[in-house]
Motif scaffolding. Sequence first.
Motif, PDB file in Angstrom:
ATOM      1  N   SER A   8       1.225   5.339  -4.476  1.00  0.00           N
ATOM      2  CA  SER A   8      -0.480   4.284  -4.088  1.00  0.00           C
ATOM      3  C   SER A   8      -1.157   3.431  -5.319  1.00  0.00           C
ATOM      4  O   SER A   8      -1.109   5.061  -6.046  1.00  0.00           O
ATOM      5  N   LYS A  22      -6.825   5.751  -7.554  1.00  0.00           N
ATOM      6  CA  LYS A  22      -6.263   6.240  -7.855  1.00  0.00           C
ATOM      7  C   LYS A  22      -6.026   6.385  -9.637  1.00  0.00           C
ATOM      8  O   LYS A  22      -6.374   5.570 -10.211  1.00  0.00           O
ATOM      9  N   CYS A  60       1.120   9.772  -3.297  1.00  0.00           N
ATOM     10  CA  CYS A  60      -0.001   8.632  -3.242  1.00  0.00           C
ATOM     11  C   CYS A  60      -0.483   9.378  -5.202  1.00  0.00           C
ATOM     12  O   CYS A  60      -1.885   8.426  -5.826  1.00  0.00           O
ATOM     13  N   GLN A  61      -1.041  10.537  -4.604  1.00  0.00           N
ATOM     14  CA  GLN A  61      -2.224  11.459  -5.281  1.00  0.00           C
ATOM     15  C   GLN A  61      -1.384  11.665  -7.281  1.00  0.00           C
ATOM     16  O   GLN A  61      -2.544  12.326  -7.983  1.00  0.00           O
ATOM     17  N   ALA A 120      -3.136   8.794   5.991  1.00  0.00           N
ATOM     18  CA  ALA A 120      -1.724   7.807   6.224  1.00  0.00           C
ATOM     19  C   ALA A 120      -0.462   8.333   5.845  1.00  0.00           C
ATOM     20  O   ALA A 120       0.593   8.019   6.703  1.00  0.00           O
ATOM     21  N   THR A 177      -4.143  17.107   4.443  1.00  0.00           N
ATOM     22  CA  THR A 177      -4.287  15.591   3.626  1.00  0.00           C
ATOM     23  C   THR A 177      -4.339  14.226   3.982  1.00  0.00           C
ATOM     24  O   THR A 177      -5.132  14.050   5.162  1.00  0.00           O
ATOM     25  N   ASP A 218       5.049  11.975  -0.529  1.00  0.00           N
ATOM     26  CA  ASP A 218       4.166  11.656  -0.406  1.00  0.00           C
ATOM     27  C   ASP A 218       2.942  11.715  -2.202  1.00  0.00           C
ATOM     28  O   ASP A 218       2.450  12.702  -2.324  1.00  0.00           O
ATOM     29  N   SER A 242       0.507  -1.150   0.350  1.00  0.00           N
ATOM     30  CA  SER A 242       0.297  -0.418   0.053  1.00  0.00           C
ATOM     31  C   SER A 242       0.975   1.317   0.006  1.00  0.00           C
ATOM     32  O   SER A 242       2.070   1.407  -0.217  1.00  0.00           O
ATOM     33  N   GLY A 243       0.014   2.306  -0.260  1.00  0.00           N
ATOM     34  CA  GLY A 243       0.844   3.578   0.337  1.00  0.00           C
ATOM     35  C   GLY A 243       1.478   3.552   1.153  1.00  0.00           C
ATOM     36  O   GLY A 243       2.069   4.651   1.160  1.00  0.00           O
ATOM     37  N   THR A 244       0.713   3.275   2.071  1.00  0.00           N
ATOM     38  CA  THR A 244       0.710   4.043   4.148  1.00  0.00           C
ATOM     39  C   THR A 244       1.937   2.371   3.702  1.00  0.00           C
ATOM     40  O   THR A 244       2.709   3.276   5.060  1.00  0.00           O
TER      41      THR A 244
HETATM   42  C1  LIG Z   1      -4.125   6.863  -1.134  1.00  0.00           C
HETATM   43  C2  LIG Z   1      -3.002   8.112  -0.431  1.00  0.00           C
HETATM   44  C3  LIG Z   1      -2.149   7.319   0.807  1.00  0.00           C
HETATM   45  C4  LIG Z   1      -2.036   5.673   1.226  1.00  0.00           C
HETATM   46  O1  LIG Z   1      -2.193   4.600   0.164  1.00  0.00           O
HETATM   47  P1  LIG Z   1      -2.838   3.890   0.642  1.00  0.00           P
HETATM   48  O2  LIG Z   1      -2.080   2.774  -0.887  1.00  0.00           O
HETATM   49  O3  LIG Z   1      -4.267   4.034   0.408  1.00  0.00           O
HETATM   50  O4  LIG Z   1      -2.722   2.826   2.196  1.00  0.00           O
HETATM   51  C5  LIG Z   1      -1.382   7.840   1.232  1.00  0.00           C
HETATM   52  N1  LIG Z   1      -1.192   8.962   1.192  1.00  0.00           N
HETATM   53  C6  LIG Z   1      -2.185  10.047   0.309  1.00  0.00           C
HETATM   54  C7  LIG Z   1      -1.896  11.884   0.159  1.00  0.00           C
HETATM   55  C8  LIG Z   1      -3.592   9.114  -0.924  1.00  0.00           C
HETATM   56  O5  LIG Z   1      -3.805  10.110  -1.147  1.00  0.00           O
END
Ligand SMILES: *Cc1c(COP(=O)(O)O)cnc(C)c1O
Length: 372
Positions: A180, A185, A158-159, A87, A84, A156, A58-60
């Motif tokens: 993530s 996403k 992730c987005q 996570a 944000t 980060d 995961s992104g987390t």
């Molecule tokens: C989705 C997201 C995460 C976590 O990703 P997961 O894969 O859901 O664990 C962390 N930071 C941001 C900004 C996110 O949008």
Amino acid sequence: MIPILDSKRQYATIGEEVEREVVEVLRSGQYILGKHNKALQEELAEFVGVKHAVTLNSGTDALHLALRALDIGAGDEVISVAFTFVATCEAIGIVGAKPVFVDIDPDTFNIDVTKIEAAITPRTKAIIPVHLYGQPANMEVIMEIARKHNLYVIEDACQAIGATYKGKMVGSFGDIGCFSFYPTKNLGAMGDGGLLTTNSDAIKDRVIALRNHGGAVRYYHDEIGVNSRLDEVQAAVLRVKLPHIKDWNEKRRENAYRYNELFASCKDIVTPKELDDTYCVYHQYTVKIPNRDNIHKMLQDKGIGAMLYYPVPLHLQKVHEYLGVGKGSLPVTEKCTEMVISLPMFPELTLEEQQTVASTLIECVESSKVVA
Ligand SMILES: *Cc1c(COP(=O)(O)O)cnc(C)c1O
């Protein structure tokens, strides 16, 4: 009903290929960290423009293991934002470090780089900028500050997969980039998934060990790790999708600029601003409006899938009460939290749908003004 995201439309275009690849994995008997993970890591390292990419659960986990790999923990402070998804700062808490929130820039919703230096103390170890909504943070200034104060940078992203700042991909500026593959996403798996990027051989080796119970050699364990392996089914799905991401991001941008035009006549709707020389990938298309909560309800009643990202900033969440960062501490974050609303945004969104979203929102904004 116009949803904020309709994954089924994307699936209709790639489903056949996904199903073929997934069935092949199912028949192969190789379900964890196999050939698809290996190939995906290489493909993503090349895509992001870094030496190494490590697939994770995961992104987390990417954020959490990034901090672990840099030996950040109890007694350390990590600078980030309260505007944000949880996570980002949850990862800081997981390793026992303390999140230090810096306010945001009201135009880009990203960390206000003019306020970072004031938050640095002798305990500060790292900065985690978030490329929120697919908008790159000001990485030039952030890297300058980090170098000057000898701090790590964990992005980060992730987005923001595919977003660039001054021609360089996000996730390739800092010591580590975190991505993530959560299904919603821009590049989504069909389950959970994540990625860590780095140019450091040492960080890559450490994370490869950490994701598999803290050992590089099977059944030999050097430290406490986690189970954060990506399964082959998800890796296969992501490999089918990766060649499309540029096109999908481009379509999101076209949709964003079309919304900007549709809202140009209504000055009560503040459309998103971009930093110079960035390529934003519009994970969300988020505007600021007055009477947001009323209008959000009105939109929902009218079948527009608008969402609030995020309804409560992190410093005011119960989980962070112990930090003692009360209401009023982050005025821009708090103001934006009250005003933002994210509208339907995905590559397959049609012009007609955008016109409906825009005319409905403008109507709601105008009518709520009359009431007010
Ligand atoms: C989705 C997201 C995460 C976590 O990703 P997961 O894969 O859901 O664990 C962390 N930071 C941001 C900004 C996110 O949008």
